[in-house]
Write an enzyme that holds these catalytic residues in place. Sequence first.
Site, short mmCIF file in Angstrom:
data_model
loop_
_atom_site.label_atom_id
_atom_site.label_comp_id
_atom_site.label_asym_id
_atom_site.label_seq_id
_atom_site.Cartn_x
_atom_site.Cartn_y
_atom_site.Cartn_z
N THR A 197 -7.08 -6.35 2.48
CA THR A 197 -8.18 -5.39 2.47
C THR A 197 -8.80 -5.26 1.09
O THR A 197 -8.14 -5.54 0.08
CB THR A 197 -7.65 -3.99 2.90
OG1 THR A 197 -8.67 -3.00 2.72
CG2 THR A 197 -6.44 -3.59 2.08
N TYR B 9 -1.83 3.51 1.69
CA TYR B 9 -2.33 2.34 2.42
C TYR B 9 -2.68 1.21 1.46
O TYR B 9 -2.32 0.05 1.69
CB TYR B 9 -3.56 2.74 3.25
CG TYR B 9 -4.27 1.56 3.88
CD1 TYR B 9 -3.74 0.92 5.00
CD2 TYR B 9 -5.47 1.10 3.37
CE1 TYR B 9 -4.38 -0.15 5.58
CE2 TYR B 9 -6.13 0.03 3.94
CZ TYR B 9 -5.59 -0.60 5.05
OH TYR B 9 -6.22 -1.67 5.61
#
Length: 358
Positions: free
Chosen positions: A124, A167
């Site tokens: 990501t 995250y």
Amino acid sequence: MTVLITGGAGFIGTNLADRMMRDGRHVLVFDDLSRPGVRNNLEWLTQQHGQRLRVMRGDVRDFEAVCEAVAQAEEVFHLAAQVAVTTSLKNPREDFEINARGTLNVLEAVRLQRRPPPLLFTSTNKVYGSLEDVPLAPCGGRYVPVHQDVRQFGIDEHRLLDFHSPYGCSKGAADQYVLDYARSFDLPAVVFRMSCIYGPHQQGNEDQGWVAHFLICARDGLPLTIFGDGLQVRDVLYIDDLVEAQVLAMRHVTSLAGCAFNIGGGAQNTLSLRELISWLGQRDDRQLSIEQAPPRVGDQKYYVSNPAKFSAAVGWHPRVSVADGLALLSTWLNSPSESRSRRAAAEDAPAARAGAAL
């Protein structure tokens, strides 16, 4: 040849599995089926491809199950993940177990094979942190970088890693483990640091999949919540372009092994929250209901991928424009198949938990 897709019942996994089976491949989907609507995705894949599809219900935290799945694979696409910053803030331990330890389980299962299959891992843009040192100026309905090179090309892989939020840390740790296993154990592994992906089979919500979420809310007459000022910008990449990039990465995995690539629509395919709201209002010729909320932890005001490194390596370029992609997604969201998927997601919602597939 059997292709293993962890998290293969999710949005990206469903589109990738469909492409692989249309190309004549057999696909093994490994998924815990915890995300709302994924069972409907599997039903659709089965209707389209029949016996080319096999499904193994399992969790990437279960090392023995992962080994069983990897042993059957000639290629591995590791997509399974906990996918939301907000969820990671509520339960950091589970976020780590799924994203970091789950990825380590996949890597170990690959390493232990007599002939380790090539691996593509979807990381990501959050590994680059909040990008607070990138000076921005508001311009119309979006933020614009002050520096010309960032404005023209976006963020490339020379950007230093700076994990923000649990995250960001869990995906960043997994990202680095994949690259180090390629280096330390000579595994044929590649990392995609992805920006905003959108398209059919995406059950977007407030925490993940914002393009689809905005279109769903507009369709259903629901209010839209903007966290922050709405000037945040992302490059957006239509799912067909991502799947093509994944196919090309696996085709060239020998030369790409050990590399991380920023994958997104690039500077030619960008969108701010307010621009998408404006597009929806003009399309439907009505005023949308907007609710304001404070900025969220780790939210980047501006992130645009520079995919030039991957483009130079394999000749890939995004083909679907923002306007065309939004039209395609809107058409799918209003189709009978999506209506069935939405009903299935509502039925699954009470049992949903963190750890669903991407």
